[in-house]
Design an enzyme around this catalytic site. Structure first.
Site, PDB file in Angstrom:
ATOM      1  N   ARG A  56       0.953  -1.382  -0.064  1.00 12.96           N
ATOM      2  CA  ARG A  56       0.121  -0.189   0.070  1.00 12.96           C
ATOM      3  C   ARG A  56       0.981   1.318  -0.007  1.00 12.96           C
ATOM      4  O   ARG A  56       2.092   1.338   0.640  1.00 12.96           O
ATOM      5  CB  ARG A  56      -0.795  -0.198   1.132  1.00 12.96           C
ATOM      6  CG  ARG A  56      -1.693   0.994   1.559  1.00 12.96           C
ATOM      7  CD  ARG A  56      -2.935   1.173   0.505  1.00 12.96           C
ATOM      8  NE  ARG A  56      -4.204   1.718   0.874  1.00 12.96           N
ATOM      9  CZ  ARG A  56      -5.107   2.530   0.034  1.00 12.96           C
ATOM     10  NH1 ARG A  56      -4.857   2.108  -1.298  1.00 12.96           N
ATOM     11  NH2 ARG A  56      -6.140   2.913   0.530  1.00 12.96           N
TER      12      ARG A  56
ATOM     13  N   THR B 259      -9.902   0.493  -9.224  1.00 12.27           N
ATOM     14  CA  THR B 259      -9.102  -0.612  -8.592  1.00 12.27           C
ATOM     15  C   THR B 259      -9.101  -1.944  -9.833  1.00 12.27           C
ATOM     16  O   THR B 259     -10.155  -1.546 -10.525  1.00 12.27           O
ATOM     17  CB  THR B 259      -9.392  -1.029  -7.361  1.00 12.27           C
ATOM     18  OG1 THR B 259      -9.482   0.208  -6.569  1.00 12.27           O
ATOM     19  CG2 THR B 259      -8.278  -2.037  -6.558  1.00 12.27           C
TER      20      THR B 259
ATOM     21  N   ASN C 163      -6.654   4.279  -7.120  1.00 15.96           N
ATOM     22  CA  ASN C 163      -7.859   5.028  -6.551  1.00 15.96           C
ATOM     23  C   ASN C 163      -8.856   5.397  -7.518  1.00 15.96           C
ATOM     24  O   ASN C 163      -9.658   4.475  -8.064  1.00 15.96           O
ATOM     25  CB  ASN C 163      -7.678   6.065  -5.552  1.00 15.96           C
ATOM     26  CG  ASN C 163      -8.669   6.457  -4.446  1.00 15.96           C
ATOM     27  OD1 ASN C 163      -9.276   5.425  -4.035  1.00 15.96           O
ATOM     28  ND2 ASN C 163      -8.550   7.732  -4.060  1.00 15.96           N
TER      29      ASN C 163
ATOM     30  N   ASP D  26      -7.902   8.582   0.692  1.00 16.09           N
ATOM     31  CA  ASP D  26      -8.208   7.219   1.502  1.00 16.09           C
ATOM     32  C   ASP D  26      -8.004   7.571   3.031  1.00 16.09           C
ATOM     33  O   ASP D  26      -8.430   6.663   3.751  1.00 16.09           O
ATOM     34  CB  ASP D  26      -7.789   5.927   1.044  1.00 16.09           C
ATOM     35  CG  ASP D  26      -8.366   5.446  -0.030  1.00 16.09           C
ATOM     36  OD1 ASP D  26      -9.616   6.013  -0.688  1.00 16.09           O
ATOM     37  OD2 ASP D  26      -8.183   4.294  -0.554  1.00 16.09           O
TER      38      ASP D  26
ATOM     39  N   SER E   9     -10.202  -0.600   1.412  1.00 17.21           N
ATOM     40  CA  SER E   9     -11.277  -1.795   1.248  1.00 17.21           C
ATOM     41  C   SER E   9     -10.890  -2.707   0.581  1.00 17.21           C
ATOM     42  O   SER E   9     -11.516  -3.750   0.499  1.00 17.21           O
ATOM     43  CB  SER E   9     -12.549  -1.047   1.009  1.00 17.21           C
ATOM     44  OG  SER E   9     -13.151  -0.248   1.510  1.00 17.21           O
TER      45      SER E   9
ATOM     46  N   GLY F 269     -13.785  -1.578  -6.717  1.00 18.39           N
ATOM     47  CA  GLY F 269     -14.950  -0.983  -6.369  1.00 18.39           C
ATOM     48  C   GLY F 269     -15.131   0.030  -5.133  1.00 18.39           C
ATOM     49  O   GLY F 269     -16.220   0.093  -4.485  1.00 18.39           O
ATOM     50  N   GLY F 270     -13.936   0.426  -4.720  1.00 16.71           N
ATOM     51  CA  GLY F 270     -14.002   1.339  -3.729  1.00 16.71           C
ATOM     52  C   GLY F 270     -14.427   0.669  -2.368  1.00 16.71           C
ATOM     53  O   GLY F 270     -14.279  -0.450  -1.976  1.00 16.71           O
TER      54      GLY F 270
END
Length: 619
Positions: free
Chosen positions: A124, A406, A426, A448, A478, A498-499
């Site tokens: 990340r 994503t 993002n 985020d 997520s 899909g956030g």
């Protein structure tokens, strides 16, 4: 193999103790075929977000590479052919399972505290050292619109190149240079542009048009045209350097210098020190037992694994009462689909309340993972579920502890090794900034974080202090790359973009597959619903709901809204000993199950100006 021969011999001797030698040989041969051939005839399965990555993954596996080799090659290809989400300027998570018998053994002595041969790699993005808690607030402490989404200050320090490098160094079996060659070829020679990519590009150009004048996105991507070749020579040069120098180029070398030069010219925050100090981390994955399966998923700084376990366990716990309440609802004329959507919303309210309170980067905040996924805690949370209508949103507090653009792919190789990988910029095309001379987009992952606790981000998700901005902190995610094991063998790999809808999409896909016994394609194509605490009492759906279902939900007190984007699930699952693979019809992906086949080795030097393009299902 010796074990198979001894087993076959033992069976032959048992059943033919007094038979002739010839009869022994006949039965021995039959048993040998019965025992050995199934072990040799295992298939591989892939579910990829586009045709180019699917062709690459299949080619790598058939040339003897393992699941991580295929994942590395495919991820770099997606940085070329799926530029709205595939990336080298972003970051993500990789969940892995290593078969006991496979050529997939970890190198070195690193330990992640697992006894299931399951691993998790956190690559990340991190906040730059110059980031601060109030960096997106004005003098009145109000959030400045779009500052965390668009432009140079929206980017976290990218992790993708380091993550793929570390995965390869630990598990890869093929040379790094060869794995990057397909991506180099697509960047240098071009790829045939699908219509969906052009549609997304047009939307993004329109969306950012009145929000920033400091972007160079159009300069690089306005040339995308459906069914035309799109070449990216600057990106090809960058990939060639990374192929030769590994992650060192991106974090210390020429590419690092180009990133920082452009950041400094536009008041960006990322420095050479930020890049040099970036590290990906092996972490212990979330593991939980559920209905005879071992679920392996993403730990913090992702909220995905914790939330997924909470949803699955809560559903299993409430299943008997749900069936009873459903029967009563049907008598009152409420469609089953509407009542199920309400049931999911009630569980999801509680999960997203916990997410906002407790989840964040475990290197900065203490995240009570064990408590959040414990049976006792989930049992307590389940007690508050209302069956007659939505719980009052204001009454849904976090439990007490004694915290969408994503892309995803799922790969299982011939030896049963599995990779579930989700990575992202993002928003589609990230922050709209292309690194000049290098040809890749940067992320806008700083959105985020909780720019201000209690204020929703672009996905409408409210965060808390656990996810406040701090230098070198990883923003909450997520992303939920997940693997399910049965008898210590991988039987499913699944995930989606899909956030904030990622968690609920993965949850519903698992339920569709293992509870409702849908085949893989039906499971990923099925209508999905989503609720995340806020907006209040709003249920999103995609692609459609019958009018009777929507009317019933409105009568129960919900606002019903079609969400044009609720993921692109990539699923591989074993059913009756056979792999199935499915790519969501919401996207442009491709899924395959295939046997081993002779293949020519990858060529390191492609001299032709054009290359054969894979067949695509796109017009």
């Amino acid at each position: 193999m010796n074990r198979f021969f001894s087993t076959a011999t033992a069976f032959a001797n048992r059943f033919v103790e007094r038979g002739t030698q010839s009869l022994r040989l006949v039965i021995f041969g039959w048993l040998l075929v019965w025992i050995v051939l199934p072990a040799q005839a295992s298939n591989a399965a892939i579910a990829m977000p586009d045709a180019f990555s699917a062709e690459t993954a299949q080619k790598i596996l058939q040339q003897g590479g393992n699941a991580v080799d295929a994942a590395v090659a495919s991820a770099f290809v997606l940085a070329v052919t799926y530029p709205e989400a595939g990336n080298i300027g972003g970051g993500g998570f990789m969940t892995l399972y290593a078969s006991e018998t496979a050529r997939f053994q970890p190198q070195g002595v690193q330990s992640v505290g697992t006894d299931k041969h399951a691993y998790f790699l956190d690559y990340r993005e991190k906040a730059p050292k110059a980031a601060s808690a109030n960096m997106y607030l004005d003098d009145n402490r109000k959030v400045i619109p779009y500052r965390s989404l668009i432009g140079y200050q929206a980017s976290g320090v990218p992790g993708t190149v380091m993550g793929l490098w570390m995965a390869h160094q630990r598990f890869g079996s093929m040379p790094w240079r060869l794995l990057l060659q397909p991506a180099i070829d697509y960047a240098q020679n071009g790829f045939m542009v699908p219509s969906e990519l052009v549609t997304t590009r047009k939307w993004y150009q329109h969306w950012v048009a009145d929000k920033s004048e400091d972007l160079n996105f159009n300069q690089y991507f306005s040339g995308l045209k459906t069914n035309h070749l799109f070449k990216q020579p600057e990106l090809a040069s960058t990939l060639k350097r990374i192929a030769e120098e590994g992650a060192d180029d991106f974090y210390h070398g020429e590419t690092a210098m180009a990133i920082v030069k452009q950041m400094q010219a536009h008041d960006g925050l990322i420095t050479l020190k930020d890049l040099a100090d970036y590290e990906a981390k092996w972490r212990a994955p979330i593991q939980a037992e559920w209905k005879g399966y071992t679920l392996v998923s993403a730990p913090p700084p992702s909220s995905g694994g914790v939330a997924l376990v909470q949803l699955l366990k809560m559903k299993a716990l409430l299943e008997p009462e749900y069936r009873r309440q459903l029967a009563l609802a049907k008598k009152e004329g409420i469609p089953e689909q509407a009542f199920e959507a309400h049931f999911y919303a009630e569980m999801e309210k509680r999960v997203y309340a916990d997410r906002a309170k407790y989840l964040g980067d475990p290197d900065f905040v203490e995240v009570p993972v064990k408590q959040l996924i414990s049976d006792d805690y989930i049992s307590h949370r389940a007690e508050g579920v209302e069956w007659d209508g939505p719980s009052e949103t204001e009454s849904i507090q976090p439990g007490k502890i004694e915290s969408p653009e994503t892309t995803h792919f799922s790969i299982v190789d011939f030896d049963g090794n599995a990779v579930s990988n989700t990575y992202t910029l993002n928003m589609p095309f990230g922050n709209g900034v292309v690194i000049e001379g290098c040809g890749f987009l940067m992320n806008d992952e700083m959105d985020d974080f909780s720019s201000k606790p209690g204020v929703a981000n672009v996905f409408g998700v409210v965060g808390g202090h656990a996810n406040a901005i701090e230098p070198e902190k990883r923003m909450l995610s997520s992303m939920t790359p997940t693997i399910l094991l049965k008898d210590n063998q991988a039987v499913m790999a699944v995930g989606t973009p899909g956030g904030s809808t990622i968690i609920t999409s993965v949850f519903q896909t698992i339920v569709n597959t293992l509870n409702k016994h849908m085949d893989a394609q039906d499971a990923v194509n099925a209508t999905r619903v989503h609720h995340q605490l806020f907006p209040k009492d709003q249920i999103d759906y995609n692609p459609s709901l019958p009018k009777a279902t929507k009317d019933a939900l409105r009568l129960m007190g919900y606002t019903v809204r079609k969400n044009d984007y609720m993921g692109d699930v990539q699923l591989v699952v074993k059913r009756q000993g056979q792999w199935q693979a499915a790519s969501d019809n919401r996207g442009r992906g491709e899924a395959k199950v295939f046997a081993k086949a002779p293949a020519q080795p990858l060529e390191e030097d492609e001299s032709s100006d054009e290359q054969q393009m894979p067949e695509s299902k796109m017009e």
